[in-house]
Each structure stands twice: as C-alpha cells, then as structure tokens.
Design a protein around this motif. Structure first.
Motif, PDB file in Angstrom:
ATOM      1  N   SER A  31     -16.234 -29.604  12.860  1.00 55.51           N
ATOM      2  CA  SER A  31     -16.994 -30.231  13.936  1.00 55.51           C
ATOM      3  C   SER A  31     -16.120 -31.142  14.805  1.00 55.51           C
ATOM      4  O   SER A  31     -15.424 -32.014  14.298  1.00 55.51           O
ATOM      5  N   ASP A  54     -23.973 -29.531  16.099  1.00 58.29           N
ATOM      6  CA  ASP A  54     -23.913 -30.886  15.537  1.00 58.29           C
ATOM      7  C   ASP A  54     -25.140 -31.701  15.929  1.00 58.29           C
ATOM      8  O   ASP A  54     -25.683 -32.451  15.107  1.00 58.29           O
ATOM      9  N   ASP A 140     -21.310 -35.648   8.838  1.00 55.54           N
ATOM     10  CA  ASP A 140     -20.099 -34.867   8.591  1.00 55.54           C
ATOM     11  C   ASP A 140     -18.854 -35.754   8.779  1.00 55.54           C
ATOM     12  O   ASP A 140     -18.362 -35.909   9.892  1.00 55.54           O
ATOM     13  N   HIS A 143     -15.920 -34.783  10.889  1.00 56.02           N
ATOM     14  CA  HIS A 143     -16.052 -34.672  12.337  1.00 56.02           C
ATOM     15  C   HIS A 143     -14.926 -35.452  13.029  1.00 56.02           C
ATOM     16  O   HIS A 143     -14.512 -36.505  12.557  1.00 56.02           O
TER      17      HIS A 143
ATOM     18  N   CYS B  85     -23.856 -27.283  -0.480  1.00 53.65           N
ATOM     19  CA  CYS B  85     -23.076 -27.204   0.768  1.00 53.65           C
ATOM     20  C   CYS B  85     -21.738 -26.497   0.521  1.00 53.65           C
ATOM     21  O   CYS B  85     -21.282 -25.701   1.356  1.00 53.65           O
ATOM     22  N   ARG B  96     -17.673 -26.627   8.614  1.00 50.67           N
ATOM     23  CA  ARG B  96     -18.621 -27.731   8.809  1.00 50.67           C
ATOM     24  C   ARG B  96     -19.359 -28.057   7.515  1.00 50.67           C
ATOM     25  O   ARG B  96     -19.722 -29.198   7.273  1.00 50.67           O
ATOM     26  N   TRP B  97     -19.558 -27.032   6.689  1.00 46.64           N
ATOM     27  CA  TRP B  97     -20.281 -27.267   5.433  1.00 46.64           C
ATOM     28  C   TRP B  97     -19.497 -28.151   4.482  1.00 46.64           C
ATOM     29  O   TRP B  97     -20.072 -28.862   3.665  1.00 46.64           O
ATOM     30  N   GLY B  99     -17.619 -30.657   5.408  1.00 46.02           N
ATOM     31  CA  GLY B  99     -17.881 -32.008   5.881  1.00 46.02           C
ATOM     32  C   GLY B  99     -19.247 -32.480   5.422  1.00 46.02           C
ATOM     33  O   GLY B  99     -19.430 -33.630   5.012  1.00 46.02           O
ATOM     34  N   GLN B 100     -20.208 -31.560   5.459  1.00 47.09           N
ATOM     35  CA  GLN B 100     -21.557 -31.931   5.047  1.00 47.09           C
ATOM     36  C   GLN B 100     -21.621 -32.169   3.540  1.00 47.09           C
ATOM     37  O   GLN B 100     -22.398 -33.000   3.069  1.00 47.09           O
TER      38      GLN B 100
END
Lengths: 376, 403
Positions: A31, A54, A140, A143, B85, B96-97, B99-100
């Motif tokens: 992201s 996002d 996140d 990011h 995740c 992105r997952w 990061g999540q």
C-alpha cells in the motif's frame, strides 16, 4: 496427448496468458499513497492520490456490500474521506496548523489499480515547515506515503510520520531557470510581442522604396540592432519583475494584462504605419516595464522571502532571457533570409502584423470583460 | 515565375517556423502534472472489486476486527486475524495482506515480551518481507518459550535461506520428533542443497509412497522432491512432480515458479510457451510474471515487450517506496530481460547477502560471468563448493570463476 495437439494447446494457453497479462492492470503492490506539494503564496497546494483499495479497507466504501465499488459510492463517501484526511494529514509552520481544504478530482490509475485524486489547498499563517502524515498505518503498518515536494521523493512510514518541508520546497535554481524559459515559451503574448518587434527589424535601414537598392546590412549588424531593442525590453521587465516580486505594489492584474495586450496591438500597428517617432528601444523599454509586472505574479505565488527570493528572481529572469534568446536565434536568421524578397516587406510584414493586432485586440476585450472569446 | 515560386515556399517556411515556435510553447506544460486531474467516473461505473460482505472469510475477518475494536488486548482474536491475513497473503500473493496481518497483531507486535504464538506470527510476516535475521531472532526466542514443531519448521526454513544448514538440520530433527512426515520433508530440503540430493529423493519417495502424509502435505512434499531432482539434473522428474503439486494446490506459487524455471532451462519453443502459459490467472504475481517475461523474450514472443513494460512499471513503483524485497527478481529482470549484466551484478550481490538458496547462488554466478567480472562471483562459488551444492547448471558455471 499427441505432440501437435500439445503444441497447439500450449500456443492457445500462451495467447490467453498474454491477453490476461495486458488486461490485468491491477497488479499487487504494497500500500502506497502519493502526496505532491508545492508552496503557493501563504500556504501550499498539491494533491494526494490514495488507493481506493486502502480507502475501502479503512472507511468501507462498499455501502451495499455487493463487492463492487462504484463511482456513486466513492462520491457518497467523500465527506468521510475528507474527515479522515483532515484527521490524518497536517501541514504546519511550527505549531501553527494550516487550514486544509480538500476537493475530489477524479480517478487516477496507478500500477496497482484505481486511486482517488484529492486536491489539497492549504491556507497557512506563516511558512510551512512540516507535514504530519498518519494515513492508513492503523490498518496497514507497511503503508508508505510518498512525498514529492519538488526535491526528490521522501517517504512517510509507520515510524516516520513527520517530514520537514519549507526549506526544501523553494524550487531549485535550475528549476526556476526552466520555469522562466517555459514561461516565455508558453506565454503567447510575450512571444507575439517579440515576433512583432522582430518582423520589420530585419528590413534594410532607411530603405524607402524597393527600387532604391541600399547596401545590405550583415546578419551581425541586424542582430546587434535587434539585441539593443530586446535588451531594453529585458532590462525594463527585469526591473518591474523584481519590484513586483519584492512586494512593491503592482497595478491590478486585469489592468496589466489588458495593457500588455494593448501594447501588442500598438507595436503591430506600428509595423504597418509608424506610430512611434522616437527610437525603437525607448518604446521597447516602456513596454518592457509593463510586461515585467505580468511575470511577477509567478514569483509572488511562491511566497518566498529574503535570499531564496533573490535567488529565485535571478534564476527566473535568467530563464526568461534564455527563452527569449532561443526564440531570437531561430526567428532572426529566418526573417533575415526572407528580407530580400519584396513580398516580405510589402505583404508578409503588414499582413502578419495585422493578424497579430487582431489577436491582441481580442485579448483586450477578453481581459477587460473577463470572458473567453477564443479558447486557448 | 521562378522567384514567385520560391517566395511562396519561403512564406510557408516562415509561417511553419513561427507556428512551430509557438506550438512548442503551447504543448509543453511548465509544471509537470500540477494541474493534471483524473477521470470522473460515471456513478454506475464499477471502479474496484472487493470481497463482498457475504463472503464467509471476509465476514470472519470483520467479526475479529470488531472484537479487537472492543478489546485491543484480545490476543486470541489478534492472532487468529493475523493468521487469516497471512493465509490470504499466501493465497493472493498480495503484500497488502502482510501489512494487515501486522496491524492485526496491533499492540502485541511491539510488546516487550510477546507470547510464542505472537513471535511465530511476527517471524512469519518478517520472513515474508525478507527480514530474515529479524525473523530468526523471533523464532529463537519462540523456541525458548515453547517446543513447537511449527516454530522449528519455520526456523529451519529461515536458517536454510541464510545458508546455515547445520542449525537447520538440527531444527528439522526436532520437528521429526513430533511430526515425522513434516520432519522428513524438512530434512530432505536441507539434504538436497548440501550434497545429499540423492538421499533426499529416496527419503521423499518413502514418505510419498507411505500412508503417513496428509493430503495437504503432499503438494509440499512433491515440490521438495522436484527440487532435489533438479539438483540431480533430472528436469523430467521435477516437472512431473511440480505438475502434480500444482494440480493438488493451484495456488502454490512456489511450485509454479519452479516449474516455470524448469521450462525456461529446457529452452525449447514448447517449454517456453508452457512457461508463458503458467502465467494465466496469475498476472498479479510479479515473480510468476517475471518468468513469463523471460520466456517471452527468449521465445521472441510478440508480446514480450508488453510483459517487460508492465514489470518495469511495478519495479519503479517498488523502488519509489524504498522496497528492496525483490532484489532477486530485479536482478533476474536486469540480467535476462534487459540483458544488462552491469546493472544486474550489484543487485545479485546484494541479494546474495540476504539469501543463499540455489537460485541466488546461480544468479550471482551468471551475473558476474555475464558482466565479465567473474571474480565478483567468488562468494557464490565458494559457498557452492563449501556446501557441496549439487546442480549441473551451477557446476558448469563454477570453472569460469577464479578460485
């Protein structure tokens, strides 16, 4: 499977692969958001590109839960986006926070899918020194916010949420030189004025009729004469440019712009039937004063003070001269080569001058009434 | 009339020149993209497809997030969400997952004294982000808290990537005590890259023909046997195992990439087409697409440039955000797509400093030789000799690097 069949299948699959590959614009990427800022008067302007993905993860754009985010859903969510941005993005000078105004500006594609472009207008009480950024980190921590303030990319991360700004936001010397060059090249009125001055300047001096041949002047002598006129113009507009940029009172922009257009009309008409009896460079100097006010707005908008302003002034003015000389270097030899034709003096100069006068006359009307008559 | 004709030509030239000067000004924006705006989409236009609310996996994640919103110190919810995740990241190859997943661990991520469960998850995320030393530190701490085959297996994997094979072997032995099948796979994985590829194949044959392996373990075991066979130069055996592994688990990106590499090494028209075909439906996976680009280039495929262009754009975006996760892919791209060995070599060196799998050894050797600086391939050559790495391609490269 037979070999030919296998081959045919492989070919088919390969074709499908390519089709899929060129179609798939939404590749995966961590992201990121892209923040572009530039100083502008008292404050800053710029834009922020945020991935719809996002925004959705944090603000749940998919109101009906159907799994598809539509244009209407993005529009509908914008007040929430604005609120979120206001809470997670700040421009400030020391402890003074700027007032940020956000506006939606369409969808921009990036390598990993659609992004919402948000225009940012920051009104500040002093100069901007820092940017605080905490978008999306909660959802996140990987990011990144990529900040482009004109001096190379800087990156906001979960750990680095404040980046300095003002000192670096003044455009570099070369950038200002380039701005000056482009300003001359993109400003139709300045180019037109230059060309108007040049049209008759290459003609034989003192030549009354085409039947009386004179010693032809050399390109060098012609160029020197032109240089004198152009230098007078340049010195004059540098003076008013500096005055305007340094904050001395300048006439209202509508007046200046209209007067510039009027000066072009006069210069053009002078080519057809002489109006100015004095020396050409004196006239050029007078009109140059006017044109300088026209440039000064660019520098004032940067909101610089002190030495950075002087540097920018120098660079910008240098750029204007470079742009001017470049135009001269192309146009003068060309016109010089045309002067030996009778039609040039008899037809081309008056016709071209009249066309220029007409265009400039339209500009006067446009600039006085504030209405656009010819697009561009 | 001669003069008249010339004069009209000159008039044209004059106006063309003036027009050109003016146009060059008009069409060159002074400020790049300052006033650029995006497309305004129609209200009904679908801009993005996301998981619908009815999707059960999405619903579970939502419920877990709500639990965490109520109580951020709910460790059970945090670890379960993180695990889901990570699984999603593996399935979709969407970073992105990861990061999540990190966000899901929330306050636990930066706890001074995390539980073994949190340490394992944190290590897994860090490993996926190629932070191998940090991942290993977490796993070392986790093993001190709890004897757990899952922790030991992850540790063995990270140690193998770092080239620390003795410790990796010891970790595999501890896995075997609790999970014999997984332990055998773990051990075979180390054997395959330390001069015992043949025993590794034998070991995996035994596990795969026995009844002990669970269905979900079979694709993994097959991909391990394929790798061991590749070390022995048996591409045919590797290919059939990889095809079976992919049939069992189509989302197994590791097997997919390995199969593509095998096809590319085969280097005939048909195998290159097969390497390209393996990208179908995996356009989001940069590593898979990179192999597609290499194969397309070698096959002189009409779309080779399109492949390369798309990857180049992604690499640019990754560099802009300061990522160095994909050094191996960047170096492979520079070497095999751009044909720029001078650019590839420093990337291959940096990559070899981080990971030391056979692919990394080979990459550094190939880049150094292609750049006509074979001496810079010496670290890889030394490593290959020291660890007795078997691989016919690498063996052919070694004599070109000074000892």
């Amino acid at each position: 499977m037979s070999r030919p069949l296998q081959r045919a299948l492989a070919g088919l699959l390969a074709a499908l692969a390519i089709f899929g590959a060129t179609k798939a614009a939404e590749a995966h990427k961590p992201s990121d958001a892209y923040l572009v800022l530039a100083a502008k008067g008292d404050g800053a302007r710029g834009h922020l590109d945020v991935a719809l993905r996002d925004l959705h993860d944090t603000l749940d754009l998919d109101r009906d839960g159907a799994g598809q985010i539509t244009g209407a859903e993005v529009d509908e969510a914008f007040p929430r986006v604005e609120k979120y941005l206001a809470e997670h993005l700040a421009l400030r000078g020391g402890a003074n926070k700027c007032i940020l105004h956000f506006s939606q500006n369409g969808i921009v594609p990036h390598s990993d899918g659609p992004y919402l472009r948000v225009e940012i207008d920051a009104a500040c009480t002093g100069s901007v020194t820092d940017v605080d950024y905490s978008l999306f980190f909660r959802r996140d921590p990987q990011h990144h916010g990529l900040l482009d303030a004109g001096d190379g990319a800087k990156i906001f991360t979960n750990e680095v949420r404040t980046l300095p700004l003002a000192a670096n936001m003044a455009p570099g010397f070369l950038a200002m030189v380039r701005d000056g060059i482009f300003h001359i090249w993109t400003g139709a009125d300045h180019l037109l004025f230059l060309v108007t001055l040049l049209l008759p300047a290459v003609l034989f001096k003192g030549r009354k009729t085409a039947d009386e041949p004179h010693e032809p002047e050399t390109l060098r002598a012609t160029f020197a004469g032109i240089l004198k006129t152009v230098t007078a113009f340049t010195v004059a507009h540098s003076l008013t440019l500096a005055a305007g940029a340094l904050g001395l009172p300048t006439p209202a922009s509508m007046l200046v712009e209209s007067a510039i257009a009027a000066s072009i009309v006069l210069a053009a008409l002078d080519n057809v039937r002489p109006l100015f009896t004095g020396r050409r460079w004196v006239v050029a100097f007078g009109l140059g004063l006017l044109h300088g006010f026209g440039f000064s707005g660019v520098l004032r908008d940067l909101g610089l003070r002190g030495p950075p302003l002087l540097k920018a002034l120098l660079a910008f003015n240098g750029g204007v001269e470079i742009g001017q000389v470049a135009v001269l270097a192309v146009v003068v030899p060309l016109l010089f080569s045309l002067r030996r034709f009778r039609w040039y003096e008899r037809r081309a100069v008056p016709i071209a001058s009249l066309v220029v006068a007409m265009i400039a006359a339209v500009w006067i009307v446009e600039r006085v009434t504030g209405r656009e008559l010819i697009p561009g | 009339m001669e003069a008249a004709r010339t004069s009209w030509g000159a008039t044209g030239a004059l106006f063309a020149a003036v027009g050109l000067v003016i146009a060059s000004g008009f069409f060159r924006p002074p400020e790049v993209a300052a006033d650029a705006h995006g497309d305004v989409p129609a209200a009904s236009a679908v801009l993005l497809t996301v998981a619908p609310r009815s999707d059960p996996a999405e619903a579970t994640r939502r419920a877990l997030r709500e639990r965490l919103a109520r109580d951020p110190r709910d460790e059970e919810a945090a670890t379960e969400l993180a695990e889901r995740c990570i699984l999603q990241a593996r399935k979709t190859r969407d970073p992105r997952w990861l990061g999540q997943a990190q966000a899901a661990l929330g306050p636990f991520w930066s706890d001074a004294d995390p539980s073994a469960e949190v340490l394992l998850l944190r290590a897994t995320i860090r490993q996926s982000l190629h932070a191998f030393p940090e991942a290993l530190a977490d796993l070392d701490r986790a093993t001190r808290l709890r004897a757990d085959p899952q922790i030991e297996l992850t540790r063995a994997t990270v140690l193998a990537i770092l080239g620390r094979f003795d410790e990796a072997r010891a970790a595999c032995t501890r896995v075997s005590e609790r999970l014999p099948v997984v332990g055998a796979g773990c051990t075979a994985q180390i054997e395959a890259v330390t001069g015992s590829a043949r025993p590794a194949v034998v070991r995996l044959d035994a596990v795969l023909t026995g009844a002990g392996a669970a269905t979900e373990e079979i694709p993994w075991l097959l991909s391990l046997r394929a790798e061991a066979n590749l070390r022995l130069g048996d591409r045919g055996a590797a290919r059939s195992d990889l095809l079976r592994a992919l049939a069992g688990d189509p989302l197994d990106a590791y097997s997919r990439i390995l199969l593509q590499d095998t096809h590319i090494d085969e280097a005939n028209e048909q195998s290159l087409a097969a390497a390209i075909a393996l990208t179908v439906g995996h356009e989001n996976d940069d590593a898979v697409m990179l192999r597609g680009a290499i194969a397309a280039k070698r096959a002189h495929h009409p779309q080779a440039d399109a492949f390369a262009r798309e990857l180049r754009e992604k690499q640019k975006a990754a560099r802009e955000r300061g990522d160095t996760v994909h050094r191996r892919e960047e170096a492979l791209f520079a070497l095999h797509v751009d044909g720029d060995a001078a650019q590839a070599l420093p990337l291959a060196e940096a990559n070899f400093g981080v990971q030391k799998e056979p692919a990394d050894v080979r990459l550094l050797l190939e880049a150094a030789i292609a750049a006509h600086e074979p001496l810079r391939g010496k670290p890889a050559a030394d490593f290959a000799r020291k660890t007795k790495l078997e691989d016919p391609v690498i063996a052919a490269l070694l004599p070109q690097v000074p000892q």
